[in-house]
Design a protein around this motif. Structure first.
Motif, mmCIF file in Angstrom:
data_model
loop_
_atom_site.group_PDB
_atom_site.id
_atom_site.type_symbol
_atom_site.label_atom_id
_atom_site.label_comp_id
_atom_site.label_asym_id
_atom_site.label_seq_id
_atom_site.Cartn_x
_atom_site.Cartn_y
_atom_site.Cartn_z
ATOM 1 N N ARG A 19 0.859 -1.473 -0.347
ATOM 2 C CA ARG A 19 0.071 0.194 -0.129
ATOM 3 C C ARG A 19 0.861 1.214 0.038
ATOM 4 N NH1 ARG A 19 -5.135 0.763 0.659
ATOM 5 N NH2 ARG A 19 -6.253 2.781 1.119
ATOM 6 N N PRO A 20 1.924 1.413 1.041
ATOM 7 C CA PRO A 20 2.388 2.923 1.002
ATOM 8 C C PRO A 20 2.743 2.404 -0.234
ATOM 9 C CG PRO A 20 3.314 1.633 2.436
ATOM 10 C CD PRO A 20 2.910 0.953 1.809
ATOM 11 N N LEU A 166 10.793 4.152 -6.023
ATOM 12 C CA LEU A 166 10.434 3.317 -5.326
ATOM 13 C C LEU A 166 11.110 2.050 -5.485
ATOM 14 C CD1 LEU A 166 6.750 4.279 -5.872
ATOM 15 C CD2 LEU A 166 7.626 5.481 -4.081
ATOM 16 N N HIS A 167 11.257 1.605 -4.182
ATOM 17 C CA HIS A 167 11.007 0.041 -4.155
ATOM 18 C C HIS A 167 9.971 -0.666 -4.070
ATOM 19 C CE1 HIS A 167 15.188 2.028 -4.483
ATOM 20 N NE2 HIS A 167 14.914 2.443 -3.492
ATOM 21 N N VAL A 168 9.319 -1.603 -4.444
ATOM 22 C CA VAL A 168 8.740 -2.442 -4.177
ATOM 23 C C VAL A 168 9.079 -3.113 -3.252
ATOM 24 C CG1 VAL A 168 7.118 -3.763 -5.889
ATOM 25 C CG2 VAL A 168 7.713 -2.216 -6.735
ATOM 26 N N GLY A 169 10.350 -4.159 -3.364
ATOM 27 C CA GLY A 169 10.334 -5.229 -2.588
ATOM 28 C C GLY A 169 9.867 -6.412 -2.634
ATOM 29 N N CYS A 252 0.305 16.653 -1.199
ATOM 30 C CA CYS A 252 -0.838 15.074 -1.387
ATOM 31 C C CYS A 252 -1.263 14.012 -0.629
ATOM 32 C CB CYS A 252 0.265 14.660 -2.797
ATOM 33 S SG CYS A 252 -1.319 13.514 -3.893
ATOM 34 N N LEU A 253 0.317 14.343 0.389
ATOM 35 C CA LEU A 253 -0.203 13.469 1.564
ATOM 36 C C LEU A 253 -0.809 13.621 2.277
ATOM 37 C CD1 LEU A 253 0.700 10.639 2.333
ATOM 38 C CD2 LEU A 253 2.480 11.612 3.823
ATOM 39 N N ALA A 254 -0.959 14.930 2.780
ATOM 40 C CA ALA A 254 -2.163 15.514 4.097
ATOM 41 C C ALA A 254 -3.439 15.488 2.887
ATOM 42 C CB ALA A 254 -1.486 17.346 3.596
ATOM 43 N N PHE A 255 -3.556 15.048 2.135
ATOM 44 C CA PHE A 255 -4.795 15.715 0.818
ATOM 45 C C PHE A 255 -5.160 14.313 0.941
ATOM 46 C CE2 PHE A 255 -7.426 14.115 -3.001
ATOM 47 C CZ PHE A 255 -8.225 14.657 -3.145
ATOM 48 N N LEU A 256 -4.502 13.193 1.260
ATOM 49 C CA LEU A 256 -4.549 11.784 0.959
ATOM 50 C C LEU A 256 -5.051 10.955 2.488
ATOM 51 C CD1 LEU A 256 -2.258 9.134 -0.752
ATOM 52 C CD2 LEU A 256 -4.665 10.214 -1.239
ATOM 53 N N ARG A 257 -4.723 11.598 3.529
ATOM 54 C CA ARG A 257 -4.714 11.912 5.286
ATOM 55 C C ARG A 257 -5.950 12.330 5.957
ATOM 56 N NH1 ARG A 257 -1.576 8.167 4.100
ATOM 57 N NH2 ARG A 257 0.642 7.872 5.030
ATOM 58 N N ASP A 258 -6.532 13.235 5.065
ATOM 59 C CA ASP A 258 -7.422 14.022 4.828
ATOM 60 C C ASP A 258 -7.119 14.777 6.150
ATOM 61 O OD1 ASP A 258 -10.444 15.140 4.739
ATOM 62 O OD2 ASP A 258 -11.514 13.486 6.082
ATOM 63 N N LYS A 268 8.529 14.676 6.492
ATOM 64 C CA LYS A 268 9.249 13.304 7.016
ATOM 65 C C LYS A 268 9.229 12.296 6.142
ATOM 66 C CE LYS A 268 11.364 15.310 11.296
ATOM 67 N NZ LYS A 268 11.602 14.542 12.278
ATOM 68 N N THR A 269 7.593 12.028 6.178
ATOM 69 C CA THR A 269 7.517 10.749 4.778
ATOM 70 C C THR A 269 7.641 10.804 3.575
ATOM 71 O OG1 THR A 269 5.467 10.209 7.005
ATOM 72 C CG2 THR A 269 5.950 9.055 4.873
ATOM 73 N N MET A 270 7.543 12.303 2.984
ATOM 74 C CA MET A 270 8.110 12.378 1.648
ATOM 75 C C MET A 270 9.203 12.622 1.349
ATOM 76 S SD MET A 270 4.960 11.682 0.225
ATOM 77 C CE MET A 270 5.649 12.258 -1.300
ATOM 78 N N ALA A 271 9.959 13.002 2.260
ATOM 79 C CA ALA A 271 11.040 12.938 1.846
ATOM 80 C C ALA A 271 12.179 12.209 1.353
ATOM 81 C CB ALA A 271 11.984 13.636 3.001
ATOM 82 N N GLY A 272 12.254 10.684 1.823
ATOM 83 C CA GLY A 272 13.009 9.730 1.537
ATOM 84 C C GLY A 272 12.763 9.631 0.137
#
Length: 307
Positions: A19-20, A166-169, A252-258, A268-272
């Motif tokens: 999901r991430p 991105l790395h699926v893994g 956009c991440l804030a939008f997804l988190r409502d 910090k989550t998006m920085a990587g």
């Protein structure tokens, strides 16, 4: 926002337990960015692009990158029409909504450069004419970190065009058992139905831009990128394009988190995914085992977030 969550849920029916990764791919779509998927073969990189295209009900084309690929094979070429006695432009595979550039590092630098204008300016210039690309256009490129013989590593200028890497893994044991059960009779991609249309994606893009970024958080984002440029172990830090990508990705991440505003935790989550592939480690530091991920984590730990 609910239709975007249903989009993520729909893709997760095919890409189990990632999901991430799906969220970051959707964030790139909403931010009009591009995705570089770097992982070993068989982890679902191609299937992610197919599932995303089917879920949004948009066109997708696949470009298999090989050493003999020419720029005209990507962008298109004028063809002489004997009936009209004139040249007509025949569009290449780049004229689509989602372009899967498979094993992009196997194409020559000349072919790779044909994607630069498409990715940055969303149009193609051929034979003195400019042709716009669709409103929804995203390059989803893949490359394998193994078997690098005969490949052409992406230059820094082209890496900077990618919104995220991105790395699926590999899946966990339970997830792999679920994959076996899901594909016992047929592949889930065959039954995947659209859950959102182009107009909803365009509306979501406008909603993402409306998410508030406080001046202190904007300064925090700029400080992160500036710190990478001044770090002694980095030969190249994040560009201003990276700064803009980090800001829009956090929105956009804030939008997804409502959430109505961007918090430092989201940055910090998006920085990587956004910044890491834009950093070039000095050879001396790399010889000591230092990686871009380690250095970025160090930068984030040292910079105090705004309260």
């Amino acid at each position: 926002m609910k239709n975007i969550q249903s989009l993520i849920d729909n893709v997760e029916k095919v890409i189990v337990g990632k999901r991430p990764v799906i969220e970051f791919a959707v964030i790139s779509l909403l931010c009009r960015g591009h995705v570089l998927l770097e992982d070993v073969p068989g982890t679902g990189k191609t299937m992610l692009a197919r599932a995303l295209a089917r879920s949004v009900a948009v066109d997708m084309k696949r470009l298999q990158c090989t050493p003999d690929l020419l720029p005209s094979d990507i962008t298109g070429v004028p063809i002489y029409n004997q009936k009209t006695t004139d040249f007509e432009f025949r569009p290449g595979p780049v004229f689509t909504n989602i372009l899967l550039a498979d094993e992009i590092n196997r194409a020559t630098p000349r072919a790779q450069s044909a994607l630069l204008e498409c990715m940055a300016e969303f149009h193609v210039s051929v034979d003195g004419h400019t042709y716009p690309l669709p409103k929804i256009f995203m390059v989803l490129a893949t490359q394998n970190p193994i078997d690098m013989a005969g490949t052409h590593p992406l230059p820094e200028a082209q890496l900077d065009r990618f919104f995220v890497r991105l790395h699926v893994g590999y899946p966990s044991l339970d997830e792999e058992v679920r994959i076996l059960a899901a594909q016992a009779l047929r592949h889930p991609i065959d039954d995947l139905q659209p859950v959102i249309d182009e107009s909803a994606i365009l509306a979501a893009r406008d909603a993402v831009k409306a998410v508030h970024i406080h001046a202190d958080v904007a300064t925090y984002i700029a400080r992160i990128c500036a710190a990478t440029r001044q770090h002694p172990d980095l030969r190249l830090g994040a560009s201003p394009r990276g700064t803009l990508a980090l800001a829009s990705g956090a929105q956009c991440l804030a939008f997804l988190r409502d959430q109505a505003f961007v918090s430092p935790d989201l940055v910090k989550t998006m920085a990587g995914p956004v910044i890491e592939h834009r950093l070039i480690v000095r050879p001396q530091a790399a010889a000591m085992g230092r990686t871009a991920r380690d250095i970025l984590r160090e930068v984030l730990d040292q910079l105090p977030p705004p309260i």
